[in-house]
Design an enzyme around this catalytic site. Structure first.
Site, PDB file in Angstrom:
ATOM      1  N   GLY A 204       8.330 -75.479  -3.855  1.00 39.50           N
ATOM      2  CA  GLY A 204       7.982 -75.666  -5.256  1.00 39.50           C
ATOM      3  C   GLY A 204       6.725 -74.898  -5.604  1.00 39.50           C
ATOM      4  O   GLY A 204       6.405 -73.878  -4.993  1.00 39.50           O
ATOM      5  N   GLY A 208       1.858 -78.268  -7.136  1.00 37.80           N
ATOM      6  CA  GLY A 208       2.518 -79.440  -6.566  1.00 37.80           C
ATOM      7  C   GLY A 208       2.412 -79.450  -5.053  1.00 37.80           C
ATOM      8  O   GLY A 208       2.101 -80.479  -4.438  1.00 37.80           O
ATOM      9  N   GLY A 209       2.641 -78.292  -4.443  1.00 38.78           N
ATOM     10  CA  GLY A 209       2.597 -78.210  -2.977  1.00 38.78           C
ATOM     11  C   GLY A 209       1.217 -78.503  -2.436  1.00 38.78           C
ATOM     12  O   GLY A 209       1.060 -79.190  -1.429  1.00 38.78           O
ATOM     13  N   GLU A 228       6.609 -74.354   1.043  1.00 39.92           N
ATOM     14  CA  GLU A 228       6.870 -72.999   0.548  1.00 39.92           C
ATOM     15  C   GLU A 228       6.483 -73.005  -0.917  1.00 39.92           C
ATOM     16  O   GLU A 228       7.104 -73.700  -1.735  1.00 39.92           O
ATOM     17  CB  GLU A 228       8.350 -72.642   0.707  1.00 39.92           C
ATOM     18  CG  GLU A 228       8.801 -72.562   2.142  1.00 39.92           C
ATOM     19  CD  GLU A 228       8.069 -71.506   2.940  1.00 39.92           C
ATOM     20  OE1 GLU A 228       7.583 -70.532   2.337  1.00 39.92           O
ATOM     21  OE2 GLU A 228       7.963 -71.654   4.166  1.00 39.92           O
ATOM     22  N   CYS A 265      11.114 -67.362  -6.240  1.00 40.74           N
ATOM     23  CA  CYS A 265       9.823 -67.306  -5.544  1.00 40.74           C
ATOM     24  C   CYS A 265       9.567 -65.908  -5.007  1.00 40.74           C
ATOM     25  O   CYS A 265       8.440 -65.556  -4.712  1.00 40.74           O
ATOM     26  CB  CYS A 265       9.795 -68.314  -4.409  1.00 40.74           C
ATOM     27  SG  CYS A 265      11.236 -68.182  -3.359  1.00 40.74           S
TER      28      CYS A 265
HETATM   29  P1  NAP Z   1       7.238 -78.176  -8.621  1.00 41.02           P
HETATM   30  O1  NAP Z   1       6.985 -78.437 -10.038  1.00 41.02           O
HETATM   31  O2  NAP Z   1       6.067 -78.044  -7.723  1.00 41.02           O
HETATM   32  O3  NAP Z   1       8.192 -79.365  -8.118  1.00 41.02           O
HETATM   33  C1  NAP Z   1       8.625 -79.504  -6.787  1.00 41.02           C
HETATM   34  C2  NAP Z   1       8.639 -80.994  -6.423  1.00 41.02           C
HETATM   35  O4  NAP Z   1       7.314 -81.463  -6.242  1.00 41.02           O
HETATM   36  C3  NAP Z   1       9.267 -81.891  -7.474  1.00 41.02           C
HETATM   37  O5  NAP Z   1       9.914 -82.944  -6.801  1.00 41.02           O
HETATM   38  C4  NAP Z   1       8.061 -82.400  -8.233  1.00 41.02           C
HETATM   39  O6  NAP Z   1       8.273 -83.635  -8.872  1.00 41.02           O
HETATM   40  C5  NAP Z   1       7.064 -82.568  -7.103  1.00 41.02           C
HETATM   41  N1  NAP Z   1       5.669 -82.481  -7.541  1.00 41.02           N
HETATM   42  C6  NAP Z   1       5.109 -81.473  -8.247  1.00 41.02           C
HETATM   43  N2  NAP Z   1       3.771 -81.712  -8.407  1.00 41.02           N
HETATM   44  C7  NAP Z   1       3.519 -82.901  -7.797  1.00 41.02           C
HETATM   45  C8  NAP Z   1       2.342 -83.685  -7.631  1.00 41.02           C
HETATM   46  N3  NAP Z   1       1.170 -83.303  -8.127  1.00 41.02           N
HETATM   47  N4  NAP Z   1       2.447 -84.841  -6.950  1.00 41.02           N
HETATM   48  C9  NAP Z   1       3.629 -85.256  -6.448  1.00 41.02           C
HETATM   49  N5  NAP Z   1       4.780 -84.548  -6.586  1.00 41.02           N
HETATM   50  C10 NAP Z   1       4.727 -83.391  -7.252  1.00 41.02           C
HETATM   51  O7  NAP Z   1       8.075 -76.843  -8.399  1.00 41.02           O
HETATM   52  P2  NAP Z   1       9.331 -76.324  -9.254  1.00 41.02           P
HETATM   53  O8  NAP Z   1       8.886 -76.115 -10.650  1.00 41.02           O
HETATM   54  O9  NAP Z   1      10.488 -77.167  -9.023  1.00 41.02           O
HETATM   55  O10 NAP Z   1       9.659 -74.923  -8.592  1.00 41.02           O
HETATM   56  C11 NAP Z   1       9.154 -73.716  -9.086  1.00 41.02           C
HETATM   57  C12 NAP Z   1       8.085 -73.187  -8.166  1.00 41.02           C
HETATM   58  O11 NAP Z   1       8.611 -73.191  -6.842  1.00 41.02           O
HETATM   59  C13 NAP Z   1       7.668 -71.775  -8.404  1.00 41.02           C
HETATM   60  O12 NAP Z   1       6.277 -71.687  -8.288  1.00 41.02           O
HETATM   61  C14 NAP Z   1       8.329 -70.994  -7.283  1.00 41.02           C
HETATM   62  O13 NAP Z   1       7.687 -69.805  -6.931  1.00 41.02           O
HETATM   63  C15 NAP Z   1       8.319 -71.995  -6.200  1.00 41.02           C
HETATM   64  N6  NAP Z   1       9.371 -71.756  -5.230  1.00 41.02           N
HETATM   65  C16 NAP Z   1       9.017 -71.370  -3.971  1.00 41.02           C
HETATM   66  C17 NAP Z   1      10.001 -71.097  -3.056  1.00 41.02           C
HETATM   67  C18 NAP Z   1       9.642 -70.659  -1.689  1.00 41.02           C
HETATM   68  O14 NAP Z   1      10.518 -70.622  -0.838  1.00 41.02           O
HETATM   69  N7  NAP Z   1       8.419 -70.333  -1.413  1.00 41.02           N
HETATM   70  C19 NAP Z   1      11.343 -71.246  -3.393  1.00 41.02           C
HETATM   71  C20 NAP Z   1      11.664 -71.663  -4.670  1.00 41.02           C
HETATM   72  C21 NAP Z   1      10.645 -71.919  -5.574  1.00 41.02           C
HETATM   73  P3  NAP Z   1       9.049 -83.722 -10.273  1.00 41.02           P
HETATM   74  O15 NAP Z   1      10.499 -83.806  -9.921  1.00 41.02           O
HETATM   75  O16 NAP Z   1       8.524 -84.951 -10.892  1.00 41.02           O
HETATM   76  O17 NAP Z   1       8.709 -82.482 -11.051  1.00 41.02           O
END
Ligand code: NAP
Length: 463
Positions: A204, A208-209, A228, A265
């Site tokens: 994510g 968040g991470g 990641e 990503c």
């Molecule tokens: P996200 O907003 O960080 O959400 C991922 C998970 O984390 C969700 O379950 C979210 O809950 C939870 N979360 C987020 N912030 C949190 C916090 N402060 N406390 C507790 N839980 C939290 O990510 P996304 O929007 O789904 O994905 C997009 C991002 O992922 C982009 O930045 C992209 O580059 C990255 N990504 C990376 C890869 C890789 O392999 N490196 C692959 C795909 C995507 P909720 O369900 O409540 O939102």
């Protein structure tokens, strides 16, 4: 039931299933993974429209993602049966005094225990309930507690339901895969800190991470956190490539920047070019290619807001080369430009712009390319166009790219991550919290296995 008790119940089920699964023969684990792949494919006609409704990603892309998800489940099954993940190292006893003399030692790999898995929004199949983290953890012998992503709750439930049916039909404990859905962020944090969780897999955003990684490290007994995170994936287009083929390369880059509405990503977020006529021509062609492209709607309104805010932030600190035109459904592509010194001085320009946009960094010489890479510091990928000749300068550039990236490409574009044994998806911080591991490809299983050295052990204990 309160949120915490939903997490408690899921983790308790996983904990109860862990000893049996840790000892389950490879053939039993492989049969489960194959059964999950078959069930996913069998239900694709109902899953794809549901996924499209919740993600806007389109039936074509989502069908491809189901095929990828099933392929990797079967790939981990194959790996279990052929055995490399469980390869053991045996050092026979040597008579005599140390350091030459030693007891008999066998190094084995044991599963960590229940894994908490946070799905990403942008891969509703491949990085979600039955995605690579779940496949590799189950293959390693670890039950999985999935924290469903709020972006695709109904799809998560549907995939979980089919998986539970497979687990039941194979007579396995339901705790092998449990789902925590409709959870607040607080409940996600509680899951990471649950004493019976042995490791966390997260895909994510950086924000968040990082928040969850901190919580994992603040536990009385910290656990491995395989995060990641976001990445800006520099694409370095050298004159050697651009002088030969700039029109075709511009088209290729434009396709990668806008693929999936830029919600990858591995999307190339920074294009590095040397000052000169070939680079100017390429950037002009890139803008021409991008201008008519109309990306589809983004995953969620929140994602769209995030992209608009991030691109406005870049726009305020850089020159606009391609301004966003009128929007149809999704955000129009956009290109900004800056010079090396400004890029290096201003951390705001190195933040991920998650959507169909990129920042061009114009450099004066190769030294500045090195400085730009150093400023980026950590990224999933670096692409080098025009660095194939064996010269000291190219060797130095490849070393610099390897120092900051998990994957270095010499042609093509970084979007599209093959599932195979040689893959590395994870680079130095901030792209990943554990750059020595990968979340894509068959080496991903190693994240959930812990080495134990057995000294002078009887044969049965080394099984
Ligand atoms: P996200 O907003 O960080 O959400 C991922 C998970 O984390 C969700 O379950 C979210 O809950 C939870 N979360 C987020 N912030 C949190 C916090 N402060 N406390 C507790 N839980 C939290 O990510 P996304 O929007 O789904 O994905 C997009 C991002 O992922 C982009 O930045 C992209 O580059 C990255 N990504 C990376 C890869 C890789 O392999 N490196 C692959 C795909 C995507 P909720 O369900 O409540 O939102």
């Amino acid at each position: 039931m309160s949120e915490h008790s939903i997490v408690d119940t899921a983790v308790a089920q996983a904990r109860a299933a862990a000893p049996l699964w840790a000892l389950a023969p490879a053939s039993v684990r492989a049969t489960l993974l194959r059964g999950l792949a078959d069930a996913l494919e069998a239900q694709k006609d109902s899953l794809i429209p549901l996924a499209d409704e919740e993600s806007n990603l389109g039936a074509g892309r989502l069908g491809g993602e189901i095929a990828r998800t099933a392929f990797q489940l079967r790939g981990f099954a194959e790996g279990l049966v052929s055995g490399p993940a469980y390869a053991r190292i045996v050092d026979e006893a040597v008579a005599g005094a140390p350091p030459v003399g030693r007891p008999q030692l066998t190094r084995v790999l044991r599963p960590l225990g229940p894994v908490a898995m946070f799905s990403a929004s942008n891969f509703p199949f491949a990085f979600s309930v039955l995605g690579g983290d779940t496949a590799s953890a189950l293959a390693a012998g670890c039950p999985v507690v999935v924290k469903a992503h709020s972006g695709h709750p109904r799809l998560s439930q549907a995939v979980f339901d089919l998986a539970r049916d497979v687990v039941r039909a194979q007579g396995l404990p339901e705790g092998l895969l449990t789902l925590v859905d409709n959870a607040t962020r607080g409940a996600g944090g509680y899951l990471v800190q649950h004493p019976d969780i042995a490791a966390v897999a997260f895909t994510g955003s950086y924000q968040g991470g990082t928040a969850l990684w901190k919580l994992a490290n603040e536990r009385p007994r910290p656990v491995p956190f395989f995060g990641e995170l976001g990445s800006i994936n520099p694409l370095i287009a050298l004159p050697a490539a651009l002088e030969a083929n700039s029109a075709e390369l511009a088209k290729t880059a434009a396709g990668s920047i806008t693929m999936g509405c830029g919600q990858f990503c591995t999307s190339p977020g920074v294009i590095v070019v040397l000052e000169g006529a070939a680079s100017d021509r390429f950037i002009g062609q890139l803008c021409e290619e991008l201008a008519p492209i109309q990306p589809h709607a983004m995953l969620t309104p929140g994602m769209r807001q995030g992209f608009e805010a991030a691109s406005a932030h870049i726009a305020a600190n850089a020159t606009t080369l391609l301004a966003p035109g009128s929007d149809a459904q999704g955000p129009a592509p956009r290109i900004y430009a800056t010079d090396a010194a400004t890029f290096i001085q201003n951390p705001a320009l190195r933040e991920e712009m998650f959507g169909p946009g990129a920042l061009v960094v114009k450099v004066r010489n190769l030294d500045q390319v090195h400085q730009v890479l150093q400023a980026i510091g950590g990224t999933l990928t670096t692409t080098l166009w025009g660095a194939n000749a064996d010269t000291p300068a190219n060797r130095a550039l490849v070393s610099a790219a390897e120092a900051v990236s998990g994957r270095v490409l010499f042609s093509g574009v970084p979007t599209g991550v093959a599932v195979c044994a040689a893959q590395q998806h994870g680079g130095p911080w901030p792209s990943s919290t554990a750059p020595q591991s990968t979340s894509v490809g068959y080496a991903a299983i190693e994240r959930f296995l812990r080495p134990v050295a057995l000294q002078d052990a009887p044969a049965w204990a080394q099984a």
